[in-house]
Write an enzyme that holds these catalytic residues in place. Structure first.
Site, PDB file in Angstrom:
ATOM      1  N   ASP A  39       4.821  -7.324   5.011  1.00 19.39           N
ATOM      2  CA  ASP A  39       5.365  -7.387   6.366  1.00 19.39           C
ATOM      3  C   ASP A  39       4.734  -6.424   7.370  1.00 19.39           C
ATOM      4  O   ASP A  39       4.330  -6.822   8.443  1.00 19.39           O
ATOM      5  CB  ASP A  39       6.879  -7.155   6.324  1.00 19.39           C
ATOM      6  CG  ASP A  39       7.571  -8.057   5.313  1.00 19.39           C
ATOM      7  OD1 ASP A  39       6.905  -8.954   4.771  1.00 19.39           O
ATOM      8  OD2 ASP A  39       8.762  -7.852   5.076  1.00 19.39           O
ATOM      9  N   GLU A  82      10.994  -1.118  -6.334  1.00 16.04           N
ATOM     10  CA  GLU A  82      10.288  -2.083  -5.490  1.00 16.04           C
ATOM     11  C   GLU A  82       8.819  -1.665  -5.346  1.00 16.04           C
ATOM     12  O   GLU A  82       7.917  -2.485  -5.433  1.00 16.04           O
ATOM     13  CB  GLU A  82      10.994  -2.137  -4.128  1.00 16.04           C
ATOM     14  CG  GLU A  82      10.624  -3.328  -3.281  1.00 16.04           C
ATOM     15  CD  GLU A  82      11.425  -3.370  -1.979  1.00 16.04           C
ATOM     16  OE1 GLU A  82      12.255  -2.443  -1.745  1.00 16.04           O
ATOM     17  OE2 GLU A  82      11.230  -4.304  -1.186  1.00 16.04           O
TER      18      GLU A  82
HETATM   19  C1  2M8 Z   1      10.026  -8.137   1.723  1.00 12.50           C
HETATM   20  O1  2M8 Z   1      10.155  -8.941   2.877  1.00 12.50           O
HETATM   21  C2  2M8 Z   1      11.428  -9.241   3.456  1.00 12.50           C
HETATM   22  C3  2M8 Z   1      11.200 -10.322   4.480  1.00 12.50           C
HETATM   23  O2  2M8 Z   1      10.716 -11.481   3.831  1.00 12.50           O
HETATM   24  C4  2M8 Z   1      12.053  -8.008   4.102  1.00 12.50           C
HETATM   25  O3  2M8 Z   1      11.383  -6.976   4.242  1.00 12.50           O
HETATM   26  O4  2M8 Z   1      13.218  -8.083   4.465  1.00 12.50           O
HETATM   27  C5  2M8 Z   1       8.558  -8.249   1.290  1.00 12.50           C
HETATM   28  O5  2M8 Z   1       8.235  -7.265   0.348  1.00 12.50           O
HETATM   29  C6  2M8 Z   1       8.276  -9.641   0.743  1.00 12.50           C
HETATM   30  O6  2M8 Z   1       6.996  -9.710   0.185  1.00 12.50           O
HETATM   31  C7  2M8 Z   1       9.300 -10.059  -0.317  1.00 12.50           C
HETATM   32  O7  2M8 Z   1       9.095 -11.392  -0.641  1.00 12.50           O
HETATM   33  C8  2M8 Z   1      10.741  -9.861   0.162  1.00 12.50           C
HETATM   34  C9  2M8 Z   1      11.770 -10.059  -0.946  1.00 12.50           C
HETATM   35  O8  2M8 Z   1      11.412  -9.319  -2.080  1.00 12.50           O
HETATM   36  O9  2M8 Z   1      10.907  -8.536   0.692  1.00 12.50           O
END
Ligand code: 2M8
Length: 440
Positions: free
Chosen positions: A171, A396
């Site tokens: 992101d 994470e």
């Molecule tokens: C993160 O992205 C989400 C939005 O999609 C967020 O920050 O709220 C990123 O690390 C993305 O790659 C990942 O798919 C998602 C859920 O793990 O989190």
């Protein structure tokens, strides 16, 4: 019990806890819905311990596919709509004719699904064949890839463009900084941040970045998620496209396995491998993003530019290999692969996608290193990845050198991919087309 058994047990526990009957949440607090590329990574790990659930993971995601072929970034659980923002109430996908019955975002994420489907099939070919897994998924995967080719080749070069940083999965990667500066940070919708109840604000994108994310999402939503409309953000990302090409290779294998002509997929792989070349940055010695609106490359070395090493027969492989082994990424022997150039002035070892090491990206680099003969470094990273995942409760992401954990814990793809690394390594040979399997 040895260390591998302990890791296996702990990883399974995370995946069992995050399983909600049809799919796996990335994390029960921070990410309470189904995410697209997470599900494919999760299924890659699940296939070793529970192939039935791995198949379900992908089937449930594709049940939310749009009529135009897109596979949504998020499939919402409306009972948790206040726990993540923007939620189903923001997107109102039920107002859009092409959207499915279940609420989803209109955006997408990197297309690693066909690759996962093929690996899941091979993990348990008998049950997969009996349940007609490949036969059911093949037309859906083909529609997904056709959507990318027909609606997202906005640069006209055979590569997909993303219309939002969320679509890259990385992101707040520095690759998007300059393009985002052109985007207003004043959306009409209130910017809610339930994410900050589950992760420290220093480990999440900033308020300004969120303003821009919401503004772009609002623009896309207000255009009915129609890809023919103007977009204020249009980027070709190397990792997104490399995963598409890797998945297209898998689709050729799936086509052969079900007795369909694999050539359209093989032809697309050839076109894409060539097109990815256009993203090569001579100075940095790796792939970078292209800003389609500006018509220029973004000269920044990020982990995204290393991911094309997952493609066999990549013309620039030798120099990308040299770059990833060099001072920008691995020369200082970090425990896992940093997400951004460690020599960059704005490198930050604990800030989300601006430096820390991620388990999915390190896993992809490990496969790339194995593909191109850097097996010893791949195994060093794989050992560290398994160890850090287990030691820190499946975080994470981590600081690349100290390994200190960041973001949420009990994170599903961390558990799944650590589990995958306990199993048989991939080899270059296993990525090449094999003789056709009996049709089923
Ligand atoms: C993160 O992205 C989400 C939005 O999609 C967020 O920050 O709220 C990123 O690390 C993305 O790659 C990942 O798919 C998602 C859920 O793990 O989190």
């Amino acid at each position: 019990m040895n260390g591998a058994d302990d890791l296996m047990r702990a990883a399974r526990k995370v995946l069992d806890t995050n399983w909600v009957g049809t799919h796996t949440l990335p994390a029960t607090g921070l990410y309470p819905h189904q995410w697209s590329w997470d599900s494919a990574f999760i299924a890659m790990g699940l296939r070793h311990v529970d192939p039935t659930r791995a198949r379900q993971e992908l089937e449930s995601l594709f049940a939310a596919q749009w009529a135009d072929g897109r596979v949504p970034q998020i499939v919402y659980d409306v009972t948790r709509d206040d726990d993540y923002s923007p939620g189903a109430a923001f997107w109102q996908s039920n107002q859009i004719p092409a959207a499915p019955d279940v609420p989803t975002t209109g955006l997408v994420q990197p297309p690693n699904h066909a690759w996962a489907v093929w690996e899941i099939h091979k993990a348990d070919p008998e049950a997969s064949t009996t349940s007609k897994f490949l036969r059911r998924l093949y037309p859906k995967l083909r529609a997904w890839h056709d959507y990318l080719a027909e609606r997202r080749d906005r640069g006209g070069r055979g590569l997909a463009s993303i219309v939002h940083p969320w679509e890259s999965g990385m992101d707040n990667s520095p690759l998007w900084d300059a393009a985002l500066r052109r985007v207003p940070d004043t959306p009409r919708h209130p910017i809610l941040r339930p994410d900050l109840q589950h992760a420290d604000s220093t480990e999440r994108p900033s308020a300004k970045e969120y303003g821009r994310y919401f503004w772009l999402a609002e623009q896309y939503r207000d255009q009915q998620c129609d890809d023919a409309s103007d977009s204020s953000f249009l980027m070709e990302d190397p990792a997104f496209n490399a995963l598409w090409a890797r998945s297209e290779m898998a689709l050729a294998e799936i086509a052969t396995a079900i007795g369909t002509d694999p050539r359209p997929h093989q032809d697309r792989v050839a076109v894409m491998t060539q097109a990815v070349e256009d993203l090569y940055d001579e100075h940095l010695g790796l792939f970078v993003a292209r800003d389609v609106l500006e018509g220029s490359l973004v000269s920044k070395a990020t982990i995204s530019g290393v991911v094309p090493l997952i493609l066999p027969d990549l013309p620039r492989a030798a120099s990308v290999l040299q770059t990833v082994m060099g001072p920008r990424f691995l020369q200082s022997e970090p425990l896992m692969v940093p997400s951004y150039d460690v020599l960059a002035k704005d490198f930050e070892p604990s800030q989300y996608w601006r430096g820390p090491a991620w388990f999915n990206m390190t896993w992809l680099v490990i496969l790339g290193l194995r593909t191109y003969g850097a097996g010893a470094e791949a195994e060093r990273l794989a050992g560290n990845m398994r160890h850090l995942a287990h030691q820190h409760g499946f975080p994470e992401y981590v600081d690349p050198w100290t390994g200190s954990p960041h973001g949420t814990r009990d994170f599903s793809w961390t558990a799944a991919l650590a589990l995958d690394l306990l199993s048989t390594p991939y080899h270059r040979a296993s990525m090449r087309p094999k003789s056709p399997l009996p049709a089923h």
